[in-house]
Motif scaffolding. Structure first.
Motif, PDB file in Angstrom:
ATOM      1  N   GLN A 198      28.993  23.857  10.173  1.00 62.17           N
ATOM      2  CA  GLN A 198      30.139  24.676  10.578  1.00 62.17           C
ATOM      3  C   GLN A 198      30.980  23.974  11.634  1.00 62.17           C
TER       4      GLN A 198
ATOM      5  N   ASN B  26      37.137  19.238  11.344  1.00 60.60           N
ATOM      6  CA  ASN B  26      37.849  18.592  10.228  1.00 60.60           C
ATOM      7  C   ASN B  26      39.046  19.401   9.764  1.00 60.60           C
ATOM      8  N   ARG B  27      38.928  20.735   9.829  1.00 61.02           N
ATOM      9  CA  ARG B  27      40.062  21.573   9.403  1.00 61.02           C
ATOM     10  C   ARG B  27      41.273  21.349  10.316  1.00 61.02           C
ATOM     11  N   PHE B  28      41.037  21.296  11.629  1.00 59.09           N
ATOM     12  CA  PHE B  28      42.140  21.033  12.557  1.00 59.09           C
ATOM     13  C   PHE B  28      42.668  19.606  12.406  1.00 59.09           C
ATOM     14  N   ARG B  29      41.786  18.677  12.062  1.00 58.97           N
ATOM     15  CA  ARG B  29      42.199  17.285  11.898  1.00 58.97           C
ATOM     16  C   ARG B  29      43.028  17.098  10.625  1.00 58.97           C
ATOM     17  N   GLU B  30      42.592  17.683   9.548  1.00 58.70           N
ATOM     18  CA  GLU B  30      43.232  17.476   8.248  1.00 58.70           C
ATOM     19  C   GLU B  30      44.413  18.409   8.013  1.00 58.70           C
ATOM     20  N   HIS B  31      44.385  19.588   8.662  1.00 56.07           N
ATOM     21  CA  HIS B  31      45.477  20.553   8.500  1.00 56.07           C
ATOM     22  C   HIS B  31      45.928  21.059   9.870  1.00 56.07           C
TER      23      HIS B  31
ATOM     24  N   LEU C 246      33.035  21.461   9.968  1.00 57.50           N
ATOM     25  CA  LEU C 246      34.111  22.120   9.222  1.00 57.50           C
ATOM     26  C   LEU C 246      35.277  22.475  10.127  1.00 57.50           C
ATOM     27  N   ILE C 247      34.984  23.033  11.297  1.00 52.84           N
ATOM     28  CA  ILE C 247      36.037  23.441  12.238  1.00 52.84           C
ATOM     29  C   ILE C 247      36.875  22.247  12.679  1.00 52.84           C
TER      30      ILE C 247
ATOM     31  N   ILE D  19      38.263  30.242  10.131  1.00 53.03           N
ATOM     32  CA  ILE D  19      37.565  29.132   9.472  1.00 53.03           C
ATOM     33  C   ILE D  19      36.076  29.436   9.345  1.00 53.03           C
TER      34      ILE D  19
END
Length: 574
Positions: free
Chosen positions: A468, A474-479, A471-472, A572
């Motif tokens: 998790q 990477n989500r801010f990094r990619e989007h 995931l958090i 997320i």
């Protein structure tokens, strides 16, 4: 290798201590998997984890394994490195003294000398001892401010600082070659003593260190004798040095919180021995009200972090944030040195990338350069060492928002003993002006602007938690968001790729820092927030910072920023 294979290996080991055997029999299926599915990871300078059986827990075998990796690292160097040896200190936690001896026994099996503190001692004294004894490395057994079920192991280099990433990677490589930590060789204590492979150290070194701390004084004003201090070591190592250091500096009215002065691995009077948390100050505030104290001080278990509380305008005690204490220390020291004509022209102040920008504003006002480092005091120590060797800059102060401060570079880690003495001296100085430290803080805000910061952590334990956290981030990094809390995102700093991009101009820069899994977002109104995955705990941390013209405006803006970002995180995770 699966967790079940590891479980079987441990459960059939004939020499497994009875306590660990008992723990294994009491584990359910999920607990077994969590304890055996991986090895404890070598994170920020060492390992840290919950106590118990299994390779993913702190026990004598995890201690032996990491120490064997350190021994191999030392053996790569010449014989002199082995002779110079390793200094070992420990705190008041469950297993700390035993783990310290296990480390010495493992080093001894490799013919490496150990200097072991006879009793628990603060981490900063360990850093000092490595340098003073010219040892090749240092070990401290501590989990800092974590709850009582944790312990840890930090490794220090010959410069007295926590190991940098390159050296840590070498140790990790050596650890990965160990097939079975249960079979690692150790020497018994009597052998170590007979072969001069261990020496016990203590009070003599204390006195040398305390003399260095006393040498940091900037003022010997009379107000020191009238300043009333309440201090708590929170059941940790601070009791061994902090009261004496304050007395040496001229402070005579020091009250120790009696219920918390003795070592207690269960930290029975607090839920966590963390001076960052208000609950840790409850007894100290009670003592403060009873004695009419001017200043309340608390150190964490290994006395590298300092918490401070001061009287506000209502006569109540206000707990200072780490950024606030750091700003007060910095301003006091720079103002006094400038007044005395001893502030070097090439002075530098060091802070981490998630530490308040108020420090930069203060330093700039005194002509002092600010240099940002990654989170972790080892990076501040690296810069100190670099400047010392090159002679290019004069170090004045280093700090991080998480209650860590360094004044004298004879230590190369955060030092609550030094900080306690200097913040007390600052309080005495303000008292002489008929002001409190709280008055001094408000004066800083009125001069430089109302900088406000906060921290929110998400604790996500175990295998699922690690996924998790990934995931958090990477989500801010990619989007990445284009707008937050009504303000446009102007710049994004990705410390993993070491790139800074200005979204408004599309300008791309490379940052001169080591890679780290941190993201920082700067908004057009000067606000910012950062995301950092902890290297020592199952946490992902979110840091927030704002600056407005008044306190209420700053608090309102900070709350708005926090709420917006936390809503994004929860969408997320949940």
């Amino acid at each position: 290798m699966t967790w079940k294979t590891e479980w079987k290996k441990w459960s059939t080991h004939k020499e497994l201590p009875s306590e660990l055997k008992k723990q294994m029999t009491e584990m359910n299926e999920r607990e077994r998997e969590e304890a055996f599915y991986k090895q404890l990871e070598f994170g920020t300078g060492g390992i840290r984890g919950e106590l118990g059986a299994g390779p993913n827990r702190m026990n004598i075998y995890s201690i032996r394994k990491v120490t064997a990796g350190l021994a191999a690292y030392i053996e790569e160097n010449d014989t002199e490195a082995k002779k110079r040896g390793v200094v070992i200190a420990y705190d008041s936690r469950h297993g700390s003294a035993e783990f310290a001896l296990e480390a010495a026994k493992t080093l001894g099996a490799h013919g490496i000398k150990s200097y072991v503190f006879q009793e628990l001692r603060p981490t900063p004294e360990l850093s000092f001892a490595v340098r003073y004894l010219r040892a090749y490395a240092g070990i401290v057994i501590t989990a800092s401010h974590n709850p009582s079920e944790y312990n840890g192991y930090k490794v220090y280099g010959e410069d007295g600082a926590q190991l940098p990433p390159i050296a840590a990677e070498v140790i990790v490589t050596h650890m990965s070659k160990i097939e079975n930590e249960l079979l690692l060789e150790v020497k018994e204590e009597r052998e170590l003593l007979s072969q001069n492979l261990v020496s016990y150290i203590g009070e003599n070194l204390d006195q040398v260190y305390l003399d260095y701390v006393k040498g940091l004084q900037l003022n010997n004003n009379a107000a020191k004798t009238n300043l009333h201090i309440v201090y708590t070591p929170l059941h940790g190592t601070g009791q061994t040095l902090v009261p004496q250091a304050l007395q040496n500096a001229g402070f005579q009215h020091i009250t120790i919180v009696d219920e918390q002065k003795n070592p207690d691995p269960n930290f029975s009077t607090v839920s966590s021995p963390n001076p960052e948390e208000a609950q840790a100050f409850q007894l100290t505030i009670q003592y403060g009200k009873e004695t009419g104290a001017d200043l309340l001080l608390a150190t964490d278990t290994d006395a590298d972090r300092l918490g401070v509380a001061v009287r506000n305008n209502d006569g109540e005690y206000t707990l200072l944030k780490g950024n606030q204490t750091g700003a007060l220390l910095l301003h006091y020291m720079l103002s006094q040195k400038k007044e005395k004509g001893i502030l070097a022209d090439n002075s530098v102040m060091l802070k981490t990338i998630v530490t308040s920008e108020l420090g930069r504003a203060i330093a700039e006002d005194y002509g002092v350069k600010t240099v940002d480092t990654l989170t972790g005091f080892k990076y501040i120590a690296e810069k100190i060492d670099e400047y010392k060797k090159k002679g290019t800059k004069t170090f004045q102060f280093g700090y991080e928002e998480s209650y860590g401060y360094l004044i004298g570079d004879f230590v190369r880690d955060k030092d609550a003993v030094q900080a306690a003495v200097m913040i007390a001296e600052a309080a005495a100085y303000y008292k002489q002006q008929e002001m409190t430290l709280y008055d001094g803080l408000i004066e800083l805000y009125e001069t430089y602007g109302y900088y406000k910061e906060s921290l929110t952590s998400f604790t996500l334990k175990g295998k699922d938690g690690a996924a998790q956290i990934s995931l958090i981030v990477n989500r801010f990094r990619e989007h990445p968001p284009a707008e937050i809390a009504g303000a446009t995102v102007e710049r994004i700093e990705d410390y993993q790729s070491r790139k800074r991009i200005n979204l408004l101009t599309a300008q791309l820069e490379t940052m001169d820092l080591p890679p780290s899994n941190v993201l920082k977002f700067w908004l057009q109104d000067g606000s910012w927030f950062a995301i950092r995955s902890s290297g020592t705990e199952p946490k992902v941390k979110f840091y927030f910072g704002v600056k407005q013209g008044t306190e209420s405006e700053s608090e309102e803006r900070l709350k708005e920023l926090e709420t917006n970002v936390i809503n994004m995180i929860e969408s997320i995770v949940y």
